[in-house]
Design a protein around this motif. Structure first.
Motif, PDB file in Angstrom:
ATOM      1  N   ALA A  14      -5.767   3.487   7.691  1.00  0.00           N
ATOM      2  CA  ALA A  14      -4.759   4.228   6.924  1.00  0.00           C
ATOM      3  C   ALA A  14      -3.471   3.424   6.805  1.00  0.00           C
ATOM      4  CB  ALA A  14      -4.489   5.575   7.592  1.00  0.00           C
ATOM      5  N   ILE A  15      -3.076   2.761   7.902  1.00  0.00           N
ATOM      6  CA  ILE A  15      -1.860   1.938   7.877  1.00  0.00           C
ATOM      7  C   ILE A  15      -2.007   0.810   6.866  1.00  0.00           C
ATOM      8  CG2 ILE A  15      -0.456   0.316   9.220  1.00  0.00           C
ATOM      9  CD1 ILE A  15      -1.099   2.047  11.699  1.00  0.00           C
ATOM     10  N   ALA A 146       0.261   8.084  10.599  1.00  0.00           N
ATOM     11  CA  ALA A 146       0.797   9.223   9.848  1.00  0.00           C
ATOM     12  C   ALA A 146       2.175   8.900   9.261  1.00  0.00           C
ATOM     13  CB  ALA A 146       0.873  10.451  10.750  1.00  0.00           C
ATOM     14  N   VAL A 147       3.068   8.346  10.078  1.00  0.00           N
ATOM     15  CA  VAL A 147       4.422   8.082   9.571  1.00  0.00           C
ATOM     16  C   VAL A 147       4.417   6.909   8.590  1.00  0.00           C
ATOM     17  CG1 VAL A 147       5.521   9.066  11.616  1.00  0.00           C
ATOM     18  CG2 VAL A 147       5.056   6.608  11.544  1.00  0.00           C
ATOM     19  N   THR A 148       3.532   5.949   8.801  1.00  0.00           N
ATOM     20  CA  THR A 148       3.457   4.814   7.874  1.00  0.00           C
ATOM     21  C   THR A 148       2.983   5.268   6.500  1.00  0.00           C
ATOM     22  OG1 THR A 148       3.011   3.258   9.691  1.00  0.00           O
ATOM     23  CG2 THR A 148       2.416   2.554   7.468  1.00  0.00           C
ATOM     24  N   VAL A 149       1.912   6.052   6.475  1.00  0.00           N
ATOM     25  CA  VAL A 149       1.401   6.539   5.191  1.00  0.00           C
ATOM     26  C   VAL A 149       2.459   7.378   4.483  1.00  0.00           C
ATOM     27  CG1 VAL A 149      -0.301   8.054   4.109  1.00  0.00           C
ATOM     28  CG2 VAL A 149      -1.014   6.451   5.896  1.00  0.00           C
ATOM     29  N   ALA A 150       3.115   8.265   5.227  1.00  0.00           N
ATOM     30  CA  ALA A 150       4.141   9.119   4.614  1.00  0.00           C
ATOM     31  C   ALA A 150       5.272   8.284   4.017  1.00  0.00           C
ATOM     32  CB  ALA A 150       4.689  10.096   5.648  1.00  0.00           C
ATOM     33  N   SER A 151       5.697   7.237   4.737  1.00  0.00           N
ATOM     34  CA  SER A 151       6.811   6.420   4.244  1.00  0.00           C
ATOM     35  C   SER A 151       6.414   5.619   3.014  1.00  0.00           C
ATOM     36  CB  SER A 151       7.311   5.478   5.347  1.00  0.00           C
ATOM     37  OG  SER A 151       6.364   4.472   5.641  1.00  0.00           O
ATOM     38  N   ARG A 152       5.189   5.106   2.978  1.00  0.00           N
ATOM     39  CA  ARG A 152       4.751   4.311   1.828  1.00  0.00           C
ATOM     40  C   ARG A 152       4.547   5.195   0.596  1.00  0.00           C
ATOM     41  NH1 ARG A 152       6.289   1.746   6.183  1.00  0.00           N
ATOM     42  NH2 ARG A 152       5.276  -0.252   6.577  1.00  0.00           N
ATOM     43  N   VAL A 153       3.974   6.366   0.798  1.00  0.00           N
ATOM     44  CA  VAL A 153       3.816   7.290  -0.332  1.00  0.00           C
ATOM     45  C   VAL A 153       5.186   7.726  -0.840  1.00  0.00           C
ATOM     46  CG1 VAL A 153       2.989   9.579  -0.999  1.00  0.00           C
ATOM     47  CG2 VAL A 153       1.535   8.094   0.380  1.00  0.00           C
ATOM     48  N   GLY A 154       6.094   8.036   0.094  1.00  0.00           N
ATOM     49  CA  GLY A 154       7.440   8.421  -0.304  1.00  0.00           C
ATOM     50  C   GLY A 154       8.156   7.323  -1.065  1.00  0.00           C
TER      51      GLY A 154
END
Length: 422
Positions: A14-15, A146-154
């Motif tokens: 995911a990362i 989780a935080v990496t995916v959220a930051s990249r999508v954001g």
């Protein structure tokens, strides 16, 4: 692979998928919106940022993992905190040096270039603060994923909604840097809470010793920049063709995106390779066989990814061209075809070189090989780019990876020591 490895593999995947896909959406969009000229400046300043990132990462993505792997992190909290603190303060000091260099260069750069370069530096700062290497070593990667995916999508959403014309080009590194920093700070906080990290001031002598110990790995990593990430700068310098720079930059990002899909397997197999090789071994044919056992499954997975990606491109090419989302689509595809063999060579170079030779006491040999290949690549890239344009740059990209793999394999071409008695 153990059953308990599956959540870690999924998290690492995911990362890497989010890290790979975000540029593949953002940068072609940026090219279509801001135009080839501003995009070329964006791409070249990003390449300088990647050099700064290599300095900040230093050798700790390898050495930090290797040091933590040797610890029982559940019982040795003090030792774990010591390693974490040393890496953190060393990286922040290295980032300070990069920031100072960029500030000193500012008066000599064109205003837009200078602003883009300073904005890009938020990305190396985020990597100085993040603790992904630590979670990789202890094999607990779900929260970081989780935080990496959220930051990249954001970041992608913010770019799509706020970058609309040429004047908005400077927003791209600002948005990416801010989102990366947010994820890094959450990773940092989670490391302290979940792993019981206590942040102490690391002794200067210990920081300097860690830098000295990782010198060979760092020089090797920095030299890799010369043939993986700095080619776009060389192309821009010798050609001055914004369209060629843009096409090569997009093709390079797509190829690196394919390489990034393999990093979860790299990260899963990296500590396993160190344990398999053990201590006291040397680079010989037996060690080569042991490392190849972890490499072959990655080759199979990479082939599957390339086939799927190729079919997807063929299916969607007409739509991309009609929508204008991927200018120069055919040229980009041709450049990728030239560069695809480098994905296999690069995968082998990581496992046999970074994981293998570094652990087998061959750091100096590896870094000297990378330095020689890097220097040869600069000369080849400048010559081929001047004569063949972006296509020559792509050839030099693949050639450099092939030359490095040849040097690495040469070091393994030794018979194992005899273990018998006379």
């Amino acid at each position: 692979m153990r059953r308990q490895d599956i959540p870690n593999l999924a998290a690492l995947a995911a990362i890497q998928v989010s890290n790979a896909l975000m540029p593949l959406f953002v940068f072609p969009y940026a090219l279509s919106v801001v135009g080839a000229g501003p995009y070329a400046t964006l791409a070249m300043t990003e390449a300088v940022m990647i050099a700064a990132l290599s300095i900040v990462l230093y050798s700790f993505e390898v050495d930090g993992v290797a040091r933590v792997v040797r610890l029982d992190w559940r019982r040795e909290k003090a030792a774990l905190s010591r390693v974490f603190g040393t890496v953190l303060w060393a990286r922040l000091a290295l980032f300070g040096g990069c920031l100072a260099a960029a500030s000193l260069a500012r008066p000599f750069l064109e205003r837009t270039t200078s602003d883009l370069l300073l904005a890009w530096l938020a990305v190396p700062l985020s990597y100085a603060l993040q603790a992904n290497w630590l979670f990789q070593a202890v094999e607990r990667n779900v929260f970081v994923a989780a935080v990496t995916v959220a930051s990249r999508v954001g970041a992608a959403i913010l770019v799509f909604t706020s970058v609309k014309n040429t004047e908005d080009v400077a927003r791209i590194p600002v948005i990416l840097g801010a989102c990366y920093l947010a994820a890094a700070l959450m990773s940092f906080g989670y490391a302290r809470r979940a792993l019981g990290i206590r942040l102490h001031r690391a002794p200067v002598g210990e920081i300097l010793e860690s830098l000295r110990h990782g010198w060979h790995v760092f020089i090797g990593s920095l030299a890799v920049i010369l043939y993986r990430d700095f080619n776009v700068v060389i192309l821009g310098a010798v050609q001055g063709d914004a369209k060629a720079v843009a096409a090569y930059s997009i093709a390079e990002k797509l190829v690196k995106g394919l390489q990034a899909t393999m990093r979860p397997l790299n990260q899963i197999y990296f500590p396993k390779t160190l344990r398999k090789l053990g201590d006291g071994r040397r680079a010989d044919r037996v060690s080569l066989r042991d490392v190849l056992g972890f490499l072959y499954p990655q080759f199979i997975a990479l082939t599957a990814v390339i086939v799927v990606a190729g079919l997807a491109f063929l299916a969607g090419r007409g739509h991309l061209e009609a929508s204008g989302r991927l200018p120069q689509a055919d040229r980009i595809a041709a450049l990728m075809a030239v560069m695809l063999p480098a994905t296999y060579f690069g995968l082998a170079n990581f496992m046999l070189g970074t994981a293998g030779l570094n652990h087998l006491g061959e750091r100096e040999y590896l870094y000297r090989s990378i330095l020689i290949v890097g220097a040869a690549s600069i000369a080849a890239c400048a010559t081929l780019s001047a004569t063949l344009g972006a296509e020559g740059t792509a050839v030099s990209f693949t050639l450099a990876e092939a030359l490095l793999l040849s040097a690495i394999l040469l070091r393994y071409n030794r018979r194992p020591r005899s273990t018998g008695t006379r």
